[in-house]
Design a protein around this motif. Structure first.
Motif, short mmCIF file in Angstrom:
data_model
loop_
_atom_site.label_atom_id
_atom_site.label_comp_id
_atom_site.label_asym_id
_atom_site.label_seq_id
_atom_site.Cartn_x
_atom_site.Cartn_y
_atom_site.Cartn_z
N GLY A 279 0.78 -1.23 0.00
CA GLY A 279 0.00 0.00 0.00
C GLY A 279 0.80 1.26 0.00
O GLY A 279 0.26 2.32 0.36
N ASP A 280 2.09 1.23 -0.40
CA ASP A 280 2.85 2.48 -0.40
C ASP A 280 2.40 3.41 -1.53
O ASP A 280 2.71 4.60 -1.52
CB ASP A 280 4.36 2.20 -0.51
CG ASP A 280 4.69 1.23 -1.63
OD1 ASP A 280 3.75 0.66 -2.20
OD2 ASP A 280 5.88 1.05 -1.93
N GLY B 169 8.81 2.54 -12.42
CA GLY B 169 8.96 2.05 -11.06
C GLY B 169 7.65 2.05 -10.28
O GLY B 169 6.92 3.05 -10.27
N LEU B 170 7.36 0.93 -9.59
CA LEU B 170 6.17 0.79 -8.75
C LEU B 170 6.60 0.83 -7.30
O LEU B 170 7.44 0.04 -6.87
CB LEU B 170 5.45 -0.54 -9.04
CG LEU B 170 4.96 -0.77 -10.47
CD1 LEU B 170 4.28 -2.13 -10.57
CD2 LEU B 170 4.02 0.33 -10.91
N GLY B 171 6.01 1.75 -6.53
CA GLY B 171 6.31 1.82 -5.10
C GLY B 171 7.04 3.10 -4.72
O GLY B 171 7.20 4.02 -5.53
N THR B 172 7.48 3.12 -3.46
CA THR B 172 8.22 4.27 -2.92
C THR B 172 9.51 3.76 -2.30
O THR B 172 9.63 2.57 -1.97
CB THR B 172 7.38 4.98 -1.84
OG1 THR B 172 7.11 4.06 -0.77
CG2 THR B 172 6.06 5.48 -2.43
N HIS C 221 3.46 -6.22 3.14
CA HIS C 221 2.46 -6.97 2.40
C HIS C 221 2.57 -8.43 2.80
O HIS C 221 3.54 -8.86 3.44
CB HIS C 221 2.68 -6.82 0.89
CG HIS C 221 3.93 -7.50 0.40
ND1 HIS C 221 3.93 -8.78 -0.10
CD2 HIS C 221 5.22 -7.08 0.36
CE1 HIS C 221 5.16 -9.11 -0.44
NE2 HIS C 221 5.96 -8.11 -0.17
N ARG C 222 1.58 -9.20 2.44
CA ARG C 222 1.60 -10.63 2.73
C ARG C 222 2.09 -11.38 1.49
O ARG C 222 1.59 -11.17 0.40
CB ARG C 222 0.21 -11.12 3.14
CG ARG C 222 -0.25 -10.57 4.48
CD ARG C 222 -1.47 -11.30 5.01
NE ARG C 222 -1.85 -10.80 6.32
CZ ARG C 222 -1.33 -11.22 7.47
NH1 ARG C 222 -0.40 -12.18 7.45
NH2 ARG C 222 -1.72 -10.72 8.62
N ASP C 223 3.05 -12.27 1.73
CA ASP C 223 3.59 -13.03 0.62
C ASP C 223 2.69 -14.23 0.31
O ASP C 223 1.61 -14.38 0.88
CB ASP C 223 5.03 -13.46 0.90
CG ASP C 223 5.14 -14.28 2.18
OD1 ASP C 223 4.10 -14.83 2.63
OD2 ASP C 223 6.24 -14.39 2.73
N SER C 224 3.16 -15.10 -0.58
CA SER C 224 2.34 -16.23 -1.01
C SER C 224 2.08 -17.24 0.11
O SER C 224 1.12 -18.01 0.04
CB SER C 224 3.01 -16.94 -2.19
OG SER C 224 4.32 -17.37 -1.82
N ALA D 255 5.87 -9.45 4.76
CA ALA D 255 7.14 -9.13 4.10
C ALA D 255 7.14 -7.64 3.80
O ALA D 255 6.08 -7.00 3.74
CB ALA D 255 7.32 -9.94 2.82
N HIS D 256 8.34 -7.09 3.65
CA HIS D 256 8.47 -5.67 3.38
C HIS D 256 9.10 -5.49 2.01
O HIS D 256 10.06 -6.18 1.66
CB HIS D 256 9.34 -4.98 4.44
CG HIS D 256 9.29 -3.48 4.36
ND1 HIS D 256 8.29 -2.73 4.94
CD2 HIS D 256 10.12 -2.59 3.74
CE1 HIS D 256 8.50 -1.45 4.71
NE2 HIS D 256 9.62 -1.34 3.98
N THR D 257 8.56 -4.59 1.22
CA THR D 257 9.08 -4.33 -0.12
C THR D 257 9.24 -2.84 -0.30
O THR D 257 8.48 -2.05 0.25
CB THR D 257 8.14 -4.89 -1.20
OG1 THR D 257 8.69 -4.61 -2.48
CG2 THR D 257 6.75 -4.28 -1.10
N ARG D 258 10.24 -2.44 -1.08
CA ARG D 258 10.47 -1.03 -1.39
C ARG D 258 10.93 -0.92 -2.84
O ARG D 258 11.39 -1.88 -3.44
CB ARG D 258 11.51 -0.42 -0.45
CG ARG D 258 12.86 -1.10 -0.49
CD ARG D 258 13.87 -0.34 0.35
NE ARG D 258 13.42 -0.17 1.73
CZ ARG D 258 13.68 -1.06 2.69
NH1 ARG D 258 14.35 -2.18 2.43
NH2 ARG D 258 13.25 -0.85 3.90
#
Length: 472
Positions: free
Chosen positions: A111-112, A228-231, A237-240, A245-248
């Motif tokens: 949701g960033d 680029g997607l995100g910040t 987010h929830r992984d599979s 998990a955290h993504t940037r």
């Protein structure tokens, strides 16, 4: 006179060399007339004028004049004279094909970019497809592997039909294999036979394998850009597996990928700044048919219309007069039977007019339907295409009916196109998308638009796999 000659253009000027044959025709006729008398071989030349009555053969010279005028009209008609400008045909425009690769890993649920990266990416692609207009465009998605959603097609507006079905839930395995997406995109371009093309990658990061694959695509003539997607701060987010998990956004890796691919990098924005930076909205078109002239205006290039058919009418009259006694009546009978020939053959297309052939009438109706479709008048477009034969007309009619929300009729039109041309990739892909939309759409109730997306529908309910749109 000079102004008239300046406004006269020939589409096929090499045919004017045929005018050199006219003096040869005159010389042959003169030699034939000179040797026509059999007395010349039996009487001395100095006695011949006193023994043969001299008379002027007006019919012979008038006949020769008629043949000269007929040959002149034929040569001018074949040269394609033109003194009027008309808009250049859309069929003569080519553009650089574009393959869009969208990441569908679980990280796109972050949701960033509120409400989520995925929804922002869908909205951005819808804006891109709307702004791009003409030009072949393909859509593929990737996670651990890449899949074709829609093959290269000039019907860019219909790609928006697939966007609602795109989510990480339809992918067989989670991952962020951008290298496989670029490899898959180059395969689509090679299958199309394109020597040049563009690839747009929508992702949050790129590894070394993706950068190397972008460099390979650039050497093949395909430019690779990245959105680029995100910040930089990222989000959870929830992984599979259901874990957190955290993504940037890794902008540096995407910039390196764009540099290796000879393209550009931009971060997804709420306005159209990112698309203008990537230079993927407007197609690069080159006119390949017709002679473009200055003053084309906003509607595109102009070309000189071929007016050679005006010289066919006097040619027919002159040839008709050349018939012997009784031949004119037979010629008139043949001309009277010409309009009946199309009726004797099986013809399911539009009928011709005194000034246009049936294929010209069909082309005009196809163009009118295309203009109505682009203007949003889908009912008029479907009506224009309903009277035309062929798989292309049935496919276009299905697209117009789908835009109106008449999904059942759209599927019938796609089926008709597939019966006429089995294996038509665009028709198969659009039929699958419309069939999925029909399964998701509940019966309309009071105050509910039947074309609106269903409320309360699960994300993966009835959505096709991206690979179902076309062969990969």
């Amino acid at each position: 006179m000079s102004g008239l000659l300046e406004g006269l253009h020939f589409a096929r000027p090499l045919w004017l060399w045929g005018l050199l044959a006219l003096p040869v025709l005159v010389g042959c006729c003169w030699a034939r007339r000179r040797n026509a008398s059999v007395w010349r071989s039996a009487i001395d030349a100095h006695l011949l004028p006193h023994l043969i009555e001299r008379r002027v053969d007006r019919g012979g010279w008038l006949g020769l004049l008629g043949w000269l005028l007929a040959a002149l009209c034929a040569v001018i008609a074949l040269a394609g004279p033109g003194w009027r400008q008309v808009p250049a045909s859309l069929q003569g425009v080519t553009s650089t094909p574009l393959v869009v690769a969208l990441e569908l890993s679980t990280a796109t649920n972050a949701g960033d970019l509120p409400p989520s990266r995925l929804l922002q990416a869908r909205a951005k692609l819808a804006a891109l497809f709307t702004a791009r207009g003409a030009g072949e465009t393909a859509l593929l998605v990737f996670a651990d592997d890449a899949f074709t959603v829609a093959p290269l097609t000039e019907d860019v507006a219909n790609l928006t039909l697939y966007l609602d079905a795109l989510s990480p839930d339809i992918m067989p395995a989670d991952g962020q294999r951008a290298d496989r997406a670029i490899e898959h995109a180059t395969r689509l371009l090679r299958q199309r036979g394109a020597t040049q093309g563009a690839i747009l990658l929508l992702a949050s990061e790129a590894d070394g394998a993706a950068i190397a694959e972008a460099a390979t695509a650039a050497r093949m003539g395909y430019r690779v850009s990245a959105l680029g997607l995100g910040t930089p701060e990222g989000a959870a987010h929830r992984d599979s597996t259901g874990g957190l998990a955290h993504t940037r956004l890794d902008a540096a890796s995407l910039e390196a990928l764009a540099a290796a691919g000879g393209g550009r990098y931009a971060r997804l924005t709420a306005d159209e700044t990112d698309l203008r930076t990537l230079d993927v909205q407007a197609t690069r078109a080159d006119t390949t048919r017709g002679d473009a002239v200055p003053g084309a205006g906003e509607n595109g290039a102009l070309r000189w219309a071929d007016q050679g058919y005006w010289f066919v009418l006097p040619l027919l009259v002159l040839v008709l007069l050349a018939f012997r006694r009784g031949g004119a009546l037979a010629a008139l009978a043949c001309v009277a039977l010409l309009p009946m020939l199309p009726a004797l053959a099986q013809n399911t297309g539009p009928e011709g007019t005194p000034w246009r052939r049936p294929d010209q009438v069909a082309h005009a109706r196809m163009a009118e339907g295309t203009e109505a479709y682009r203007a949003g008048r889908y009912a008029d477009a479907a009506q224009h295409w309903a009277t035309l034969p062929g798989a292309e007309a049935a496919y276009n009619r299905g697209n117009a009916l789908a835009k109106q929300g008449d999904l059942d009729a759209a599927i019938d039109a796609y089926d008709a196109a597939l019966r006429l041309r089995p294996g038509m990739a665009d028709a198969e892909a659009n039929r699958a998308a419309v069939e999925a939309a029909r399964r998701r759409t509940p019966p309309p109730g009071p105050g509910r638009d039947p074309r609106a997306p269903p409320r309360g529908q699960p994300q993966d309910g009835g959505r096709p796999s991206p690979g179902d749109g076309a062969p990969s």
